[in-house]
Design a protein around this motif. Structure first.
Motif, mmCIF file in Angstrom:
data_model
loop_
_atom_site.group_PDB
_atom_site.id
_atom_site.type_symbol
_atom_site.label_atom_id
_atom_site.label_comp_id
_atom_site.label_asym_id
_atom_site.label_seq_id
_atom_site.Cartn_x
_atom_site.Cartn_y
_atom_site.Cartn_z
ATOM 1 N N MET A 72 0.827 -1.202 0.000
ATOM 2 C CA MET A 72 0.000 0.000 0.000
ATOM 3 C C MET A 72 0.865 1.257 0.000
ATOM 4 S SD MET A 72 -3.046 0.963 2.603
ATOM 5 C CE MET A 72 -4.151 2.319 2.288
ATOM 6 N N ALA A 73 2.040 1.193 0.613
ATOM 7 C CA ALA A 73 2.950 2.341 0.648
ATOM 8 C C ALA A 73 3.297 2.794 -0.768
ATOM 9 C CB ALA A 73 4.218 1.992 1.422
ATOM 10 N N LYS A 74 3.501 1.854 -1.670
ATOM 11 C CA LYS A 74 3.807 2.180 -3.066
ATOM 12 C C LYS A 74 2.632 2.910 -3.716
ATOM 13 C CE LYS A 74 5.008 -0.032 -7.447
ATOM 14 N NZ LYS A 74 5.337 -1.313 -8.088
ATOM 15 N N VAL A 75 1.433 2.447 -3.433
ATOM 16 C CA VAL A 75 0.225 3.046 -4.007
ATOM 17 C C VAL A 75 0.011 4.456 -3.457
ATOM 18 C CG1 VAL A 75 -2.272 2.794 -4.248
ATOM 19 C CG2 VAL A 75 -0.792 0.768 -4.355
ATOM 20 N N ILE A 76 0.209 4.634 -2.159
ATOM 21 C CA ILE A 76 0.052 5.956 -1.542
ATOM 22 C C ILE A 76 1.064 6.928 -2.137
ATOM 23 C CG2 ILE A 76 0.231 7.262 0.624
ATOM 24 C CD1 ILE A 76 -2.315 5.554 0.364
ATOM 25 N N ARG A 77 2.285 6.455 -2.379
ATOM 26 C CA ARG A 77 3.308 7.294 -3.006
ATOM 27 C C ARG A 77 2.862 7.745 -4.398
ATOM 28 N NH1 ARG A 77 7.178 4.271 -0.997
ATOM 29 N NH2 ARG A 77 7.204 2.831 -2.737
ATOM 30 N N ARG A 78 2.292 6.814 -5.176
ATOM 31 C CA ARG A 78 1.810 7.162 -6.520
ATOM 32 C C ARG A 78 0.653 8.155 -6.452
ATOM 33 N NH1 ARG A 78 1.833 1.351 -9.081
ATOM 34 N NH2 ARG A 78 -0.348 1.378 -8.512
ATOM 35 N N ILE A 79 -0.269 7.935 -5.543
ATOM 36 C CA ILE A 79 -1.416 8.843 -5.402
ATOM 37 C C ILE A 79 -0.934 10.239 -5.046
ATOM 38 C CG2 ILE A 79 -3.425 9.378 -3.955
ATOM 39 C CD1 ILE A 79 -3.952 6.334 -3.836
ATOM 40 N N ASN A 80 0.065 10.322 -4.168
ATOM 41 C CA ASN A 80 0.560 11.624 -3.717
ATOM 42 C C ASN A 80 1.307 12.400 -4.791
ATOM 43 O OD1 ASN A 80 -0.478 11.980 -1.091
ATOM 44 N ND2 ASN A 80 0.938 10.432 -0.330
#
Length: 88
Positions: A55-63
């Protein structure tokens, strides 16, 4: 001005080779039911593949496009989400 279509934006993003999760489809594109859109894409004879990612990877992309903060107590580095992409 052209009318925005969430499903078209999602499809175009994926056709450009970008992976997407359900969270991103909802937050960034405004798709109400991402799974239904994936089914429509498959019906158009595109092969959609998937894999688990942190999920950390996804949150980074969203940000990169929006501000998304997770609750401090949420172990988001340990949570796995499924990302989907169109195989070329």
């Amino acid at each position: 001005m052209a009318e925005y279509k969430a499903a078209s934006a999602l499809r175009e993003h994926m056709l450009e080779g970008n992976p997407v999760t359900l969270l991103e489809a909802i937050l960034l594109f405004g798709v109400r039911n991402p799974n239904a859109e994936f089914t429509r894409i498959k019906k158009d004879r595109f092969l959609i593949e998937s894999r688990e990612v942190p999920m950390a990877k996804v949150i980074r992309r969203i940000n990169e496009y929006a501000v998304c903060k997770v609750p401090e107590e949420l172990p988001y580095k340990e949570i796995q989400l499924t990302e989907y992409w169109i195989k070329k």
